[in-house]
Motif scaffolding. Structure first.
Motif, PDB file in Angstrom:
ATOM      1  N   PHE A 212     -52.526 -36.773 113.197  1.00  0.00           N
ATOM      2  CA  PHE A 212     -51.068 -36.745 113.247  1.00  0.00           C
ATOM      3  C   PHE A 212     -50.466 -38.151 113.191  1.00  0.00           C
ATOM      4  CE2 PHE A 212     -51.480 -32.365 115.166  1.00  0.00           C
ATOM      5  CZ  PHE A 212     -50.894 -31.728 114.086  1.00  0.00           C
ATOM      6  N   LEU A 213     -51.192 -39.141 113.689  1.00  0.00           N
ATOM      7  CA  LEU A 213     -50.710 -40.515 113.556  1.00  0.00           C
ATOM      8  C   LEU A 213     -50.752 -40.942 112.090  1.00  0.00           C
ATOM      9  CD1 LEU A 213     -49.662 -42.970 115.070  1.00  0.00           C
ATOM     10  CD2 LEU A 213     -52.017 -43.701 115.430  1.00  0.00           C
ATOM     11  N   ASP A 214     -51.819 -40.585 111.385  1.00  0.00           N
ATOM     12  CA  ASP A 214     -51.899 -40.869 109.944  1.00  0.00           C
ATOM     13  C   ASP A 214     -50.786 -40.141 109.194  1.00  0.00           C
ATOM     14  OD1 ASP A 214     -54.134 -42.462 110.280  1.00  0.00           O
ATOM     15  OD2 ASP A 214     -55.562 -40.853 109.828  1.00  0.00           O
ATOM     16  N   GLU A 215     -50.528 -38.899 109.588  1.00  0.00           N
ATOM     17  CA  GLU A 215     -49.468 -38.122 108.947  1.00  0.00           C
ATOM     18  C   GLU A 215     -48.112 -38.778 109.175  1.00  0.00           C
ATOM     19  OE1 GLU A 215     -48.864 -34.330 106.766  1.00  0.00           O
ATOM     20  OE2 GLU A 215     -50.517 -35.707 107.142  1.00  0.00           O
ATOM     21  N   SER A 216     -47.911 -39.287 110.385  1.00  0.00           N
ATOM     22  CA  SER A 216     -46.666 -39.982 110.687  1.00  0.00           C
ATOM     23  C   SER A 216     -46.501 -41.216 109.811  1.00  0.00           C
ATOM     24  CB  SER A 216     -46.633 -40.382 112.169  1.00  0.00           C
ATOM     25  OG  SER A 216     -46.495 -39.252 113.003  1.00  0.00           O
TER      26      SER A 216
ATOM     27  N   ARG B 281     -48.805 -49.083 118.217  1.00  0.00           N
ATOM     28  CA  ARG B 281     -48.110 -50.371 118.191  1.00  0.00           C
ATOM     29  C   ARG B 281     -48.094 -50.953 116.781  1.00  0.00           C
ATOM     30  NH1 ARG B 281     -51.108 -52.705 121.432  1.00  0.00           N
ATOM     31  NH2 ARG B 281     -49.877 -52.517 123.353  1.00  0.00           N
ATOM     32  N   ASP B 282     -49.211 -50.868 116.086  1.00  0.00           N
ATOM     33  CA  ASP B 282     -49.291 -51.413 114.729  1.00  0.00           C
ATOM     34  C   ASP B 282     -48.378 -50.655 113.767  1.00  0.00           C
ATOM     35  OD1 ASP B 282     -51.149 -53.229 115.628  1.00  0.00           O
ATOM     36  OD2 ASP B 282     -52.900 -52.123 114.862  1.00  0.00           O
ATOM     37  N   LEU B 283     -48.329 -49.332 113.903  1.00  0.00           N
ATOM     38  CA  LEU B 283     -47.471 -48.541 113.028  1.00  0.00           C
ATOM     39  C   LEU B 283     -46.008 -48.898 113.260  1.00  0.00           C
ATOM     40  CD1 LEU B 283     -47.030 -46.232 111.002  1.00  0.00           C
ATOM     41  CD2 LEU B 283     -47.034 -44.640 112.937  1.00  0.00           C
ATOM     42  N   ALA B 284     -45.618 -48.999 114.529  1.00  0.00           N
ATOM     43  CA  ALA B 284     -44.228 -49.348 114.832  1.00  0.00           C
ATOM     44  C   ALA B 284     -43.889 -50.745 114.308  1.00  0.00           C
ATOM     45  CB  ALA B 284     -44.004 -49.273 116.337  1.00  0.00           C
ATOM     46  N   ALA B 285     -44.799 -51.693 114.516  1.00  0.00           N
ATOM     47  CA  ALA B 285     -44.545 -53.068 114.073  1.00  0.00           C
ATOM     48  C   ALA B 285     -44.379 -53.149 112.563  1.00  0.00           C
ATOM     49  CB  ALA B 285     -45.681 -53.972 114.532  1.00  0.00           C
ATOM     50  N   ALA B 286     -45.110 -52.322 111.837  1.00  0.00           N
ATOM     51  CA  ALA B 286     -44.986 -52.315 110.377  1.00  0.00           C
ATOM     52  C   ALA B 286     -43.592 -51.909 109.927  1.00  0.00           C
ATOM     53  CB  ALA B 286     -46.029 -51.378 109.771  1.00  0.00           C
ATOM     54  N   HIS B 287     -42.844 -51.270 110.827  1.00  0.00           N
ATOM     55  CA  HIS B 287     -41.477 -50.853 110.501  1.00  0.00           C
ATOM     56  C   HIS B 287     -40.452 -51.605 111.342  1.00  0.00           C
ATOM     57  CE1 HIS B 287     -42.554 -47.549 107.776  1.00  0.00           C
ATOM     58  NE2 HIS B 287     -43.648 -47.484 108.508  1.00  0.00           N
ATOM     59  N   GLY B 288     -40.868 -52.736 111.886  1.00  0.00           N
ATOM     60  CA  GLY B 288     -39.940 -53.595 112.606  1.00  0.00           C
ATOM     61  C   GLY B 288     -39.541 -53.085 113.973  1.00  0.00           C
ATOM     62  N   VAL B 289     -40.338 -52.205 114.563  1.00  0.00           N
ATOM     63  CA  VAL B 289     -40.033 -51.635 115.875  1.00  0.00           C
ATOM     64  C   VAL B 289     -40.990 -52.219 116.899  1.00  0.00           C
ATOM     65  CG1 VAL B 289     -39.981 -49.505 117.244  1.00  0.00           C
ATOM     66  CG2 VAL B 289     -39.110 -49.509 114.888  1.00  0.00           C
ATOM     67  N   THR B 290     -40.458 -52.750 117.992  1.00  0.00           N
ATOM     68  CA  THR B 290     -41.290 -53.440 118.984  1.00  0.00           C
ATOM     69  C   THR B 290     -41.363 -52.696 120.316  1.00  0.00           C
ATOM     70  OG1 THR B 290     -39.377 -54.762 119.673  1.00  0.00           O
ATOM     71  CG2 THR B 290     -40.815 -55.692 117.957  1.00  0.00           C
ATOM     72  N   ALA B 291     -41.029 -51.420 120.318  1.00  0.00           N
ATOM     73  CA  ALA B 291     -41.047 -50.640 121.565  1.00  0.00           C
ATOM     74  C   ALA B 291     -42.455 -50.528 122.124  1.00  0.00           C
ATOM     75  CB  ALA B 291     -40.477 -49.246 121.304  1.00  0.00           C
ATOM     76  N   ASP B 292     -42.544 -50.324 123.429  1.00  0.00           N
ATOM     77  CA  ASP B 292     -43.820 -50.080 124.103  1.00  0.00           C
ATOM     78  C   ASP B 292     -44.475 -48.852 123.454  1.00  0.00           C
ATOM     79  OD1 ASP B 292     -45.872 -49.313 125.806  1.00  0.00           O
ATOM     80  OD2 ASP B 292     -44.713 -49.631 127.645  1.00  0.00           O
ATOM     81  N   PRO B 293     -45.734 -48.954 123.007  1.00  0.00           N
ATOM     82  CA  PRO B 293     -46.369 -47.809 122.348  1.00  0.00           C
ATOM     83  C   PRO B 293     -46.499 -46.591 123.257  1.00  0.00           C
ATOM     84  CG  PRO B 293     -47.964 -49.564 122.747  1.00  0.00           C
ATOM     85  CD  PRO B 293     -46.611 -50.145 122.993  1.00  0.00           C
ATOM     86  N   ALA B 294     -46.641 -46.800 124.571  1.00  0.00           N
ATOM     87  CA  ALA B 294     -46.680 -45.669 125.495  1.00  0.00           C
ATOM     88  C   ALA B 294     -45.352 -44.925 125.479  1.00  0.00           C
ATOM     89  CB  ALA B 294     -47.017 -46.145 126.902  1.00  0.00           C
ATOM     90  N   GLU B 295     -44.256 -45.644 125.372  1.00  0.00           N
ATOM     91  CA  GLU B 295     -42.928 -45.027 125.259  1.00  0.00           C
ATOM     92  C   GLU B 295     -42.830 -44.209 123.976  1.00  0.00           C
ATOM     93  OE1 GLU B 295     -38.560 -46.704 124.000  1.00  0.00           O
ATOM     94  OE2 GLU B 295     -39.701 -47.863 125.469  1.00  0.00           O
ATOM     95  N   LEU B 296     -43.392 -44.740 122.893  1.00  0.00           N
ATOM     96  CA  LEU B 296     -43.341 -44.044 121.620  1.00  0.00           C
ATOM     97  C   LEU B 296     -44.227 -42.803 121.609  1.00  0.00           C
ATOM     98  CD1 LEU B 296     -43.489 -47.096 119.190  1.00  0.00           C
ATOM     99  CD2 LEU B 296     -41.529 -45.592 119.567  1.00  0.00           C
ATOM    100  N   TRP B 297     -45.226 -42.776 122.445  1.00  0.00           N
ATOM    101  CA  TRP B 297     -46.166 -41.674 122.417  1.00  0.00           C
ATOM    102  C   TRP B 297     -45.789 -40.586 123.416  1.00  0.00           C
ATOM    103  CZ3 TRP B 297     -52.216 -42.337 123.202  1.00  0.00           C
ATOM    104  CH2 TRP B 297     -52.829 -41.087 122.996  1.00  0.00           C
ATOM    105  N   TRP B 298     -45.786 -40.891 124.727  1.00  0.00           N
ATOM    106  CA  TRP B 298     -45.693 -39.786 125.686  1.00  0.00           C
ATOM    107  C   TRP B 298     -44.478 -39.830 126.617  1.00  0.00           C
ATOM    108  CZ3 TRP B 298     -50.574 -42.618 126.440  1.00  0.00           C
ATOM    109  CH2 TRP B 298     -50.511 -43.597 127.420  1.00  0.00           C
ATOM    110  N   GLN B 299     -43.571 -40.760 126.454  1.00  0.00           N
ATOM    111  CA  GLN B 299     -42.376 -40.739 127.291  1.00  0.00           C
ATOM    112  C   GLN B 299     -41.534 -39.494 126.982  1.00  0.00           C
ATOM    113  OE1 GLN B 299     -38.787 -43.504 126.902  1.00  0.00           O
ATOM    114  NE2 GLN B 299     -39.839 -44.364 128.690  1.00  0.00           N
ATOM    115  N   VAL B 300     -41.029 -38.845 128.029  1.00  0.00           N
ATOM    116  CA  VAL B 300     -40.166 -37.686 127.840  1.00  0.00           C
ATOM    117  C   VAL B 300     -38.883 -38.116 127.144  1.00  0.00           C
ATOM    118  CG1 VAL B 300     -38.839 -35.872 128.998  1.00  0.00           C
ATOM    119  CG2 VAL B 300     -41.118 -36.472 129.826  1.00  0.00           C
ATOM    120  N   GLN B 301     -38.524 -37.441 126.073  1.00  0.00           N
ATOM    121  CA  GLN B 301     -37.368 -37.816 125.273  1.00  0.00           C
ATOM    122  C   GLN B 301     -36.073 -37.259 125.869  1.00  0.00           C
ATOM    123  OE1 GLN B 301     -38.064 -39.937 122.275  1.00  0.00           O
ATOM    124  NE2 GLN B 301     -39.636 -39.999 123.865  1.00  0.00           N
TER     125      GLN B 301
END
Length: 395
Positions: free
Chosen positions: A78-82, A163-183
């Motif tokens: 799913f990360l590859d799909e993203s 983290r690497d995927l986000a950085a490739a798109h100019g996003v510097t958020a904590d990867p834990a926030e991007l993965w499992w933080q409740v939205q």
């Protein structure tokens, strides 16, 4: 107030179809909807009045059976799909609101930050929060769904990739926030009463129940008028990897004086079932809602789509869970008295016949299913989901 919405979902019918019902409702209200998914879903997307934004899907060509007991492999997929989705979304596609399927949450959360637009997570399975972890429920040995034990070592690698995927798109958020933080905005296509630990989910979660529409792409169905009890038999994408399971079930119903409607989708050619008695109908695609309106019981692997369709009409289920994910919904159906569960490894035609007849005669089970039907009707469904999404236009 109308606006532009971008939906994002991998090419999985169980996830695309409920999201498209909401997309179609938004279009009816005058909104513009773009749907980012595989070209394989083009007919469904355009039929809903949305515009297809295609990407080259990895998910569609993977043998999912090999990943059923491999959380790292499935999450990595799913990360590859993203990543593939993000590559296809250019600045010209920037909407007012992003709606992303929970399976490709990395894509939705990165893109929302990259473009600085509000986003809502669409969840056609069980939701997760601080009190219930769907991932733990799927893979834990005890089948529990609590927050879970200490995180396994491979999580560090997934966080680094996030983290690497986000950085490739100019996003510097904590990867834990991007993965499992409740939205802060989640639409769940279940009634709260069906959700594990449902009373622990706060206002960030809108439990709207199943998102249904006319589904004009499906063939309609009417009972032939022979007076026989009716059952739906559907095993979704499991058919591709376990054709022997549906054959066992078909043999069982061939012995019953019932009208059985079997749906196969793209997983199995009806001819592969061999000669069938006149009381067993095999279809690639037919409206489950039409069949279940008249049915006494649904027999399913536990896919959430068919489970919710059955409960929409107040029908109990006999569940033969073929995967770890299916076992989570099977447990919940059994806990709530909405059906019976059978072990696929030990399934025989005789056992299935006995269980179907018991379920059909169990008035307590039918009353529980009728009560869940009322919960579903009160949840609001497709219209409420569209209301939630339109409210995001002013977020």
């Amino acid at each position: 107030m109308t606006g532009r919405f971008l939906f994002m979902c991998q090419p999985d019918h169980g996830h695309v179809i409920p999201g498209l019902a909401v997309a179609a409702e938004l279009v009816r209200r005058g909104n513009q909807v773009t749907y980012l998914t595989s070209p394989a879903m083009a007919g469904l997307v355009t039929g809903a009045g949305a515009t297809l934004l295609p990407y080259e899907s990895i998910y569609r060509d993977v043998d999912l059976r090999k990943l059923e007991d491999d959380p790292l492999g499935l999450l990595s997929l799913f990360l590859d799909e993203s990543a593939a989705m993000l590559a296809a979304a250019g600045p010209e596609h920037r909407p007012d609101v992003i709606v992303y399927d929970v399976s490709v949450l990395h894509a939705g959360r990165v893109l929302a930050r990259k473009w600085d637009v509000p986003a809502t997570q669409f969840i056609p399975v069980f939701a997760a929060n601080e009190h219930f972890s769907f991932l733990t429920a799927v893979y834990a040995e005890d089948g529990g769904g609590g927050p879970g034990p200490e995180l396994p070592g491979w999580v560090d690698g997934m966080l680094a990739r996030t983290r690497d995927l986000a950085a490739a798109h100019g996003v510097t958020a904590d990867p834990a926030e991007l993965w499992w933080q409740v939205q802060d905005s989640n639409v769940v296509a279940l009634p709260r009463a069906f959700q594990y630990a449902g009373d622990t989910f706060d206002e960030r979660f809108a439990f709207v129940g199943p998102c249904l529409d006319e589904r004009r792409f499906l063939t309609g169905w009417q009972p032939p008028g022979d007076g026989l009890p009716i059952a739906l038999l559907s095993f979704g994408t499991v058919l591709t990897s376990r054709p022997e399971l549906v054959r066992t079930c078909v043999r069982a119903f061939a012995e019953l004086p019932w009208r059985t409607v079997v749906t196969l989708g793209d997983g199995l050619d009806p001819a592969e079932l061999g000669p069938l008695p006149p009381t067993v109908e095999a279809h690639r695609w037919v409206s489950h809602l039409d069949v279940l309106r008249h049915a006494r019981v649904a027999v399913t692997q536990g896919g959430m789509g068919t489970a919710m369709e059955a409960l929409h009409w107040g029908r109990p289920a006999v569940v033969v869970p073929a995967t770890a994910i299916d076992r989570v919904s099977a447990r919940r159906i059994a806990e709530l008295g909405l059906g019976r569960t059978l072990d696929p490894a030990a399934l025989t035609p005789g056992q299935l016949v006995e269980t179907v007849l018991d379920a059909a005669a169990d008035e307590t089970m039918h009353r529980a299913a009728a009560a869940m039907r009322r919960e579903i009707a009160a949840a609001g469904g497709t219209a409420r989901a569209a209301d939630v999404l339109e409210s995001r236009l002013t977020a």
